[in-house]
Design an enzyme around this catalytic site. Structure first.
Site, short mmCIF file in Angstrom:
data_model
loop_
_atom_site.label_atom_id
_atom_site.label_comp_id
_atom_site.label_asym_id
_atom_site.label_seq_id
_atom_site.Cartn_x
_atom_site.Cartn_y
_atom_site.Cartn_z
N ILE A 4 0.85 -1.19 0.00
CA ILE A 4 0.00 0.00 0.00
C ILE A 4 0.89 1.24 0.00
O ILE A 4 1.72 1.39 0.88
CB ILE A 4 -0.89 0.05 1.26
CG1 ILE A 4 -1.70 -1.24 1.41
CG2 ILE A 4 -1.81 1.26 1.23
CD1 ILE A 4 -2.52 -1.30 2.70
N LYS B 40 5.93 -0.14 12.79
CA LYS B 40 5.32 0.55 11.65
C LYS B 40 4.62 1.83 12.12
O LYS B 40 4.69 2.87 11.48
CB LYS B 40 4.33 -0.39 10.95
CG LYS B 40 5.04 -1.58 10.30
CD LYS B 40 4.07 -2.70 9.96
CE LYS B 40 4.78 -3.86 9.26
NZ LYS B 40 3.91 -5.05 9.15
#
Lengths: 456, 456
Positions: free
Chosen positions: B154, B223
């Site tokens: 993504i 992340k």
């Protein structure tokens, strides 16, 4: 000067060693005013991110006196937007006038002709003149940026052009018109007719007084034509888009869709096939469990099928002053950072000529709603005609209205009843031929409803 | 040389007037091999999009002899990846070795020290050393690109950094670990335990032999720390992330979530509050109708709340060789196009120091599942303790197991039963204090289950 040379020497003025990008805005409606405010509000962040000061220097609109809630005194006012586009005090022209012809086209052409970057939200202009304008931009080594023209605030152009640079895309599809999605969402949730929901949408400002452009699918077609060009590296061919709107959708179709596990969305779909690139806009049955089926109201969504990432879906606001301004300012920031990329992903000379595919050749599943005379053997007659065209039927549902059932439980009075079929993959040509045969057999009381099914 | 000067003179070699970017790849596992194949397959498209030929010139891996299904004969082989990072025949170093210390760190530092661009998929390295590495990149005016490190395929880094340049972001949250989402999806769909689903995930290759890093939330924390820095313009502070995994989630929690209109997802959430920036990873109740609640299996999704666009959600594959390679190649394409942006959206010196917010100060809705002794007045006792801490209860559900109900319909044998509460917004400190008081009252047969609710 080649494109690459231009990347290395962005056309922005320099003061005190730091760069400044001087922005001229043509069109001060909701979006234009939001862009002015956003550039001011995000001034420090934009400078930090791009290494360049972004400053509005000139504006143009029809009415100099209208109160837009913004202070225009620091900007040079132009009555003539084309003069703004040519002005020596502007490096980047933002075109927010709209329309495929007239002033908008003149502004963009004038700006590109003198080597200024252009940022536009104008999908109609791009769809109709994108090839010629991209050529002009390329010749001058400047940006023609149009993030705001497709799916409003969703950064879908950037995601495709840059984020998926390593991917070959086989299909892109999306909900790109908030008006239609609002109407379909309301029809589904409340069992209302298209006409009733359209009226509400108009009252709420989600639909124009003349809604044709939105509800008949033309707005989606413009956006789709732009995406097609970018995704497949072909010249824009808006005339090649097959377009069908949502005005013929009936509450019964939404009820049946729900029962069969689908929702109905107006999708724009561009798909690579062996015969060429299908570009089609039509009401579409999408399986309820898909991400795109969850998108309700005025929200937009675009799904990209790419060979490496698989399926990528982006969901966000497709319209509105601030959301559209967000996309415009992102494009301005790219220009400020010195980023010039080919308009449609590759040099214009390398864009392929469009190879249109007639809808007759489209292959997919179909929802077919027939209004048939309530006689014995009708379903068998329909199935036979389908079989003759090698169309396999996944399911068949026959409905009798509550009223008809109570008055005439055995159907002897022969009130027309709905007969709904879901087919496996078939070509549109075969489906239409079968429906013609069924009509010729005298089985139909009304014209058939045909809705294409799009699967993951 | 300033950042801007570097934008204007990208460090790539020139032959015959056209530019070439020479890529060296350290690490030839699934992702590395996919990157090699993708650069070859998309060679013409990358050149057309960036105006620069992208060519792999050097590779390094532990085992030179392993068959990776790719022809390495055209590349210079390095046994020592640090030597590759310093090689004169490489302009851009791709680090796919992994791990926050050791070889990966040495490779990236060596490359940046000699002014080479770096592309990495290494979230651990960024989370632990991102600030120092960003400083090195900035000093040399090169890119430190890391699209692949968050949410795999993504393009979320690009969307935030460039696509939302005009926006101030108030919150970013997402499903960023496919293993956890796969396990929770299976637990929900099939009523299985965490342990059973983990075993299946391991058998299918979705979970490691030692799954701690994934299921206890540390992978998501890495992340999230990267996203936080980029979104809020602060130094990376992975130690400031409050982390809670999914191993304590029980099938009953998923059943109750379903009944109450929620799904349970492991979210990473970074949120701007008056006290500072909350960074938290925990199982979360999300309303079923939200886009993120629809994301099942190994798929990832990130939602960004931004002032201009409102809510933007990106859904796609979070892992896998090809999907990760897609993000790596997108970064390489940006380098090839001459794009150098500050690593975390602004120059390192302008990143704010992190201001941590203790979880005790977190304010939100809570799902509280108590296992209480089945006595009269327990619910009243619980409600009283909640009220003392000014916690308002939205709903309260008391369950008796089918077995207990059939054996002992009146609860006289005092088998412990679940008591589930959904609260309105309350602080975590107050919730925990109330639960302590409830425990002290002797009402609980087991430790309470607490799951935070995240609303749109």
């Amino acid at each position: 000067m080649s494109l690459i040379d231009r990347i290395l020497s962005p056309r922005s003025s320099s003061r005190d060693g730091a760069r400044t990008l001087r922005v001229g805005i043509a069109g001060l409606g909701t979006v234009g005013a939001a862009v002015v405010r956003m550039i001011e509000r995000r001034s420090a962040a934009l400078a930090a991110a791009t290494g360049c000061t972004v400053r509005v220097t000139a504006v143009s609109a029809r009415d100099a006196k209208r109160d837009r809630g913004i202070d225009l005194s620091g900007f040079t006012w132009f009555d003539d937007p084309v003069a703004l586009a040519r002005s020596e005090e502007v490096d980047c022209v933002v075109e927010l006038v709209g329309g495929s012809e007239g002033a908008a086209k003149e502004i963009v052409e004038a700006a590109l002709a003198v080597g200024k970057h252009v940022v536009t939200a104008n999908k109609a202009l791009l769809a109709h003149h994108g090839n010629a304008l991209a050529k002009m931009a390329e010749a001058r080594g400047v940006s023609l940026a149009y993030e705001a023209s497709v799916a409003g605030g969703i950064p879908v152009i950037k995601a495709i052009r840059e984020g998926l640079a390593g991917n070959a895309v086989s299909r892109v599809y999306g909900i790109m018109n908030g008006t239609c999605n609002y109407i379909l969402s309301r029809m589904e949730a409340e069992g209302l007719t298209f006409e009733a929901c359209l009226k509400d949408a108009q009252a709420l400002g989600y639909a124009e007084a003349d809604p044709t452009f939105d509800v008949e699918g033309f707005d989606t077609a413009h956006k789709l034509a732009i995406l097609t060009s970018l995704v497949f590296g072909v010249e824009i061919d808006v005339e090649g888009v097959s377009v069908e709107g949502i005005s013929a959708i009936q509450p019964l179709d939404l009820t049946m869709a729900d029962e069969l596990g689908y929702r109905i969305k107006l999708l724009g779909v561009a798909q690579a096939t062996e015969a060429g690139i299908e570009q089609r806009v039509h009401p579409t049955m999408v399986p309820k469990a898909t991400a795109i089926a969850q998108v309700m109201g005025v929200t937009n969504a675009v799904t990209i099928d790419a060979d490496a990432v698989g399926e990528l879906t982006l969901i966000g606001p497709g319209a509105g002053g601030d959301a559209t301004a967000s996309a415009v300012v992102a494009d301005i920031a790219d220009v400020a950072a010195g980023l010039v990329r080919p308009t449609f992903g590759k040099p214009v000379a390398r864009l392929a000529a469009p190879r249109r595919v007639e809808m007759q050749r489209h292959e997919g599943g179909y929802y077919v709603r027939l209004t048939v005379h309530d006689r014995t053997g009708v379903a068998a007659g329909v199935a036979t005609r389908m079989a003759e065209r090698e169309i396999s039927i996944e399911s068949i549902v026959q409905r009798r209205s509550a009223k008809a059932a109570s008055i005439d439980p055995h159907g002897l009075s022969r009130q027309p009843v709905p007969l709904v079929l879901i087919t496996y993959a078939a070509t549109e040509g075969n489906i239409r031929a079968a429906l013609d045969a069924i009509a010729a057999d005298g089985l139909l009381a009304e014209a058939p409803q045909l809705i294409r099914i799009e699967r993951e």
